[in-house]
Design an enzyme around this catalytic site. Sequence first.
Site, PDB file in Angstrom:
ATOM      1  N   ASN A  60     -19.528 -60.353 -20.458  1.00  0.00           N
ATOM      2  CA  ASN A  60     -18.498 -59.304 -20.500  1.00  0.00           C
ATOM      3  C   ASN A  60     -17.113 -59.836 -20.870  1.00  0.00           C
ATOM      4  O   ASN A  60     -16.293 -59.093 -21.399  1.00  0.00           O
ATOM      5  CB  ASN A  60     -18.442 -58.608 -19.131  1.00  0.00           C
ATOM      6  N   ASP A  90      -4.424 -58.980 -31.307  1.00  0.00           N
ATOM      7  CA  ASP A  90      -4.353 -58.117 -32.481  1.00  0.00           C
ATOM      8  C   ASP A  90      -3.189 -58.473 -33.408  1.00  0.00           C
ATOM      9  O   ASP A  90      -2.093 -58.812 -32.944  1.00  0.00           O
ATOM     10  CB  ASP A  90      -4.173 -56.658 -32.051  1.00  0.00           C
ATOM     11  N   GLN A 131     -11.732 -52.145 -37.017  1.00  0.00           N
ATOM     12  CA  GLN A 131     -10.489 -51.526 -36.556  1.00  0.00           C
ATOM     13  C   GLN A 131      -9.309 -52.241 -37.183  1.00  0.00           C
ATOM     14  O   GLN A 131      -9.256 -53.482 -37.163  1.00  0.00           O
ATOM     15  CB  GLN A 131     -10.402 -51.600 -35.018  1.00  0.00           C
ATOM     16  N   GLY A 148      -6.078 -54.139 -37.692  1.00  0.00           N
ATOM     17  CA  GLY A 148      -5.386 -55.083 -36.798  1.00  0.00           C
ATOM     18  C   GLY A 148      -6.310 -55.907 -35.934  1.00  0.00           C
ATOM     19  O   GLY A 148      -5.857 -56.677 -35.097  1.00  0.00           O
ATOM     20  N   TYR A 154     -11.222 -59.553 -33.670  1.00  0.00           N
ATOM     21  CA  TYR A 154     -11.978 -58.901 -32.584  1.00  0.00           C
ATOM     22  C   TYR A 154     -13.229 -58.198 -33.135  1.00  0.00           C
ATOM     23  O   TYR A 154     -14.328 -58.352 -32.597  1.00  0.00           O
ATOM     24  CB  TYR A 154     -11.062 -57.899 -31.880  1.00  0.00           C
ATOM     25  N   LYS A 184     -17.106 -59.077 -32.185  1.00  0.00           N
ATOM     26  CA  LYS A 184     -17.972 -58.094 -31.514  1.00  0.00           C
ATOM     27  C   LYS A 184     -19.164 -57.711 -32.391  1.00  0.00           C
ATOM     28  O   LYS A 184     -20.249 -57.432 -31.887  1.00  0.00           O
ATOM     29  CB  LYS A 184     -17.150 -56.863 -31.121  1.00  0.00           C
TER      30      LYS A 184
END
Length: 240
Positions: free
Chosen positions: A82, A88, A141, A143, A147, A151
């Site tokens: 997790n 960002d 996404q 910016g 990330y 993911k």
Amino acid sequence: MARTAIVTGGSRGIGAAISIALRDAGYKVAANYAGNDEAAQKFKAETGIPVYKWSVADYDACAAGIAKVEADLGPIDILVNNAGITRDAPFHKMTREQWNEVIGTNLNGVFNMTHPLWNGMRERKFGRIVTISSINGQKGQFGQANYSASKAGDLGFTKALAQEGARVGITVNAVCPGYIATDMVMAVPEKVRESIIAQIPVGRLGEAAEIARCVVFLASDDAGFVTGSTITANGGQYFA
Ligand SMILES: NC(=O)c1ccc[n+]([C@@H]2O[C@H](COP(=O)([O-])OP(=O)(O)OC[C@H]3O[C@@H](n4cnc5c(N)ncnc54)[C@H](OP(=O)(O)O)[C@@H]3O)[C@@H](O)[C@H]2O)c1
């Protein structure tokens, strides 16, 4: 005998909800965290769940931390990956540090935790690996090149490893939360948060406990036929 679970980043936010839900479902639970001692001690005092401090970005620290948890609680049957961070920036402003930190925690961290546990799970012919990915790993996404890449990488890892675990009783699955009301999301400016909520068909942010319930299902003995899958829990914002 109760099965044993470890939840990385398990003392705050979604991870805390997962730790508590697994405990309430009858598992022995250890919660890992990175550095926020105050939050971890408060969580331990309130829940009775033991906390263990190390960075998932450090392979050797993971191996040592896992050994300590197993000495305290017994062999780990359930791993919930997790722990996650954001750094960002639009790509033209993104630094190598921002890229490396996010990949180091969100993607390498999943390898670093799963790898030291894998052979034990194979020998015992039972394991549950659940990784918390993100809606932004599914759709990308602005910016978040770092990330979203990390993911999406988690989802590829999940599908590949599920094929290796299937014959030895280990399931490997992912949960992709949409926007959940945790520190990570509450830290964004209110105007941005309002614009996020406007994009969620159910008209609200998700609750950490709603993600935790997905994890409890995937971690259960009953979920043995579910592997390589992704539960998308985002209030209808994106259909993967
Ligand atoms: N919130 C959302 O809307 C949302 C949406 C989609 C996906 N997710 C994903 O869900 C997961 C949890 O998010 P959250 O919102 O609950 O985050 P959060 O409230 O910021 O909590 C993050 C947790 O991860 C731990 N952590 C961070 N880096 C670590 C490291 N290197 N080693 C060990 N632990 C580390 C933190 O430890 P400390 O307490 O020591 O800092 C903390 O316990 C993340 O993977 C995130 O990407 C969140």
